[in-house]
Design a protein around this motif. Structure first.
Motif, mmCIF file in Angstrom:
data_model
loop_
_atom_site.group_PDB
_atom_site.id
_atom_site.type_symbol
_atom_site.label_atom_id
_atom_site.label_comp_id
_atom_site.label_asym_id
_atom_site.label_seq_id
_atom_site.Cartn_x
_atom_site.Cartn_y
_atom_site.Cartn_z
ATOM 1 N N ASP A 1 0.834 -1.208 0.000
ATOM 2 C CA ASP A 1 0.000 0.000 0.000
ATOM 3 C C ASP A 1 0.865 1.253 0.000
ATOM 4 O O ASP A 1 0.576 2.227 -0.714
ATOM 5 C CB ASP A 1 -0.924 0.008 1.225
ATOM 6 C CG ASP A 1 -1.999 -1.062 1.164
ATOM 7 O OD1 ASP A 1 -2.246 -1.603 0.065
ATOM 8 O OD2 ASP A 1 -2.589 -1.369 2.227
ATOM 9 N N GLU A 2 1.925 1.234 0.794
ATOM 10 C CA GLU A 2 2.842 2.377 0.844
ATOM 11 C C GLU A 2 3.512 2.588 -0.503
ATOM 12 O O GLU A 2 3.624 3.717 -0.993
ATOM 13 C CB GLU A 2 3.899 2.140 1.918
ATOM 14 C CG GLU A 2 5.003 3.183 1.957
ATOM 15 C CD GLU A 2 6.144 2.771 2.861
ATOM 16 O OE1 GLU A 2 5.939 2.788 4.086
ATOM 17 O OE2 GLU A 2 7.227 2.428 2.344
ATOM 18 N N ALA A 3 3.956 1.492 -1.105
ATOM 19 C CA ALA A 3 4.629 1.582 -2.403
ATOM 20 C C ALA A 3 3.698 2.161 -3.462
ATOM 21 O O ALA A 3 4.088 3.037 -4.249
ATOM 22 C CB ALA A 3 5.126 0.203 -2.822
ATOM 23 N N ILE A 4 2.462 1.683 -3.496
ATOM 24 C CA ILE A 4 1.494 2.186 -4.467
ATOM 25 C C ILE A 4 1.248 3.672 -4.261
ATOM 26 O O ILE A 4 1.163 4.445 -5.225
ATOM 27 C CB ILE A 4 0.180 1.378 -4.354
ATOM 28 C CG1 ILE A 4 0.387 -0.043 -4.899
ATOM 29 C CG2 ILE A 4 -0.951 2.076 -5.095
ATOM 30 C CD1 ILE A 4 -0.737 -1.000 -4.576
ATOM 31 N N ALA A 5 1.173 4.102 -3.009
ATOM 32 C CA ALA A 5 0.967 5.522 -2.708
ATOM 33 C C ALA A 5 2.138 6.372 -3.197
ATOM 34 O O ALA A 5 1.971 7.571 -3.472
ATOM 35 C CB ALA A 5 0.768 5.713 -1.211
ATOM 36 N N LYS A 6 3.303 5.760 -3.317
ATOM 37 C CA LYS A 6 4.487 6.478 -3.798
ATOM 38 C C LYS A 6 4.717 6.285 -5.295
ATOM 39 O O LYS A 6 5.779 6.608 -5.811
ATOM 40 C CB LYS A 6 5.721 6.009 -3.022
ATOM 41 C CG LYS A 6 5.697 6.412 -1.552
ATOM 42 C CD LYS A 6 6.958 5.971 -0.827
ATOM 43 C CE LYS A 6 6.951 6.428 0.621
ATOM 44 N NZ LYS A 6 8.185 6.030 1.347
ATOM 45 N N ASN A 7 3.713 5.731 -5.985
ATOM 46 C CA ASN A 7 3.761 5.513 -7.431
ATOM 47 C C ASN A 7 4.760 4.443 -7.852
ATOM 48 O O ASN A 7 5.259 4.451 -8.978
ATOM 49 C CB ASN A 7 4.045 6.820 -8.185
ATOM 50 C CG ASN A 7 2.915 7.819 -8.063
ATOM 51 O OD1 ASN A 7 1.744 7.442 -8.108
ATOM 52 N ND2 ASN A 7 3.258 9.082 -7.888
ATOM 53 N N VAL A 8 5.030 3.513 -6.956
ATOM 54 C CA VAL A 8 5.841 2.353 -7.323
ATOM 55 C C VAL A 8 4.950 1.397 -8.111
ATOM 56 O O VAL A 8 3.826 1.115 -7.723
ATOM 57 C CB VAL A 8 6.394 1.645 -6.065
ATOM 58 C CG1 VAL A 8 7.077 0.333 -6.431
ATOM 59 C CG2 VAL A 8 7.354 2.573 -5.330
ATOM 60 N N PHE A 9 5.449 0.911 -9.245
ATOM 61 C CA PHE A 9 4.648 0.029 -10.088
ATOM 62 C C PHE A 9 5.335 -1.296 -10.397
ATOM 63 O O PHE A 9 4.748 -2.175 -11.031
ATOM 64 C CB PHE A 9 4.309 0.728 -11.412
ATOM 65 C CG PHE A 9 5.520 1.203 -12.167
ATOM 66 C CD1 PHE A 9 6.186 0.380 -13.050
ATOM 67 C CD2 PHE A 9 6.005 2.492 -11.972
ATOM 68 C CE1 PHE A 9 7.313 0.819 -13.738
ATOM 69 C CE2 PHE A 9 7.125 2.949 -12.648
ATOM 70 C CZ PHE A 9 7.782 2.094 -13.536
ATOM 71 N N GLY A 10 6.586 -1.449 -9.963
ATOM 72 C CA GLY A 10 7.308 -2.686 -10.237
ATOM 73 C C GLY A 10 8.453 -2.867 -9.262
ATOM 74 O O GLY A 10 8.751 -1.988 -8.446
ATOM 75 N N VAL A 11 9.085 -4.027 -9.362
ATOM 76 C CA VAL A 11 10.258 -4.323 -8.538
ATOM 77 C C VAL A 11 11.405 -4.774 -9.447
ATOM 78 O O VAL A 11 11.154 -5.379 -10.491
ATOM 79 C CB VAL A 11 9.946 -5.432 -7.503
ATOM 80 C CG1 VAL A 11 8.969 -4.940 -6.471
ATOM 81 C CG2 VAL A 11 9.426 -6.706 -8.155
#
Length: 214
Positions: free
Chosen positions: A155-165
């Protein structure tokens, strides 16, 4: 000193390559790292994407490319017996090793190599049990608090516009992919390009077709 949040999923060969290369790629710089395991599939679902291993032709290329990159870097990399696989057992184990769900580099290293060195079944129950005994997590990986922390990382990653690893977040900027390490280094070195408007300007660049917004 800059702080890097490294979002990763052990299912990703690119995350493995980036994890192994990070110390060398940033050698000589002053920085700290927090490792945040998350379920890559949660990012894909949120952004309406398929994973690279879910598209047959892209899957073949992904494996060829990561095998080549490992070979060119002198790193061991063996495709696990089955891929993709369900990584939740490994992710929960990582989260369970630390009270805030933030495994250290030793834990991540063992989990990465569990998957990407040796060619065994990464999700095998007996192997996972042995790895759990070795890492001796302070909590039961099946505990609800562990599951909640793992979800919170996504959830935190999505909020920071992370879309992949793998993704590396520094100062609100997200650098995506193993091949972003040189760019990350230049940012940490203070390259003047990042002080210009180029980084933000791309967000308002006109699109000729409708964009999918999440």
């Amino acid at each position: 000193m800059k702080h890097i949040t490294f979002y990763l999923d052990f299912i990703s060969p690119y995350a493995y390559l980036a994890f192994e290369e990070l110390p060398q790629a940033l050698m000589g710089l002053s920085y700290s790292v927090t490792y945040k395991p998350l379920l890559f599939a949660a990012l894909l679902k949120h952004h309406g994407q398929l994973g690279p291993a879910e598209i047959p032709a892209k899957r073949d290329w992904t494996y060829r490319q990561v095998l080549w990159r490992a070979h060119s870097q002198g790193l061991p990399l063996d495709l696990p017996a089955v891929h993709p696989f369900n990584p939740l057992g490994l992710l929960r184990l990582a989260v369970a090793t630390q009270a805030q769900g933030l495994p250290n580099r030793y834990v991540c290293e063992n989990l990465m190599r569990h998957v990407w060195v040796g060619g065994a079944d990464a999700a095998d129950a007996e192997r996972l049990q042995a790895l759990t005994k070795q890492l001796a997590p302070s909590r039961d990986p099946s505990d609800v608090s562990v599951k909640a922390q793992l979800k919170a990382h996504a959830d935190e990653a999505i909020a920071k516009n992370v879309f992949g690893v793998p993704s590396f977040e520094v100062d609100g900027k997200v650098f995506w992919g193993h091949d972003a390490l040189p760019m990350l280094r230049r940012y940490l070195e203070g390259d003047a390009w990042f002080a210009d408007t180029a980084w933000e300007r791309v967000q308002t660049h006109p699109a000729g077709i409708p964009l999918h917004r999440t």
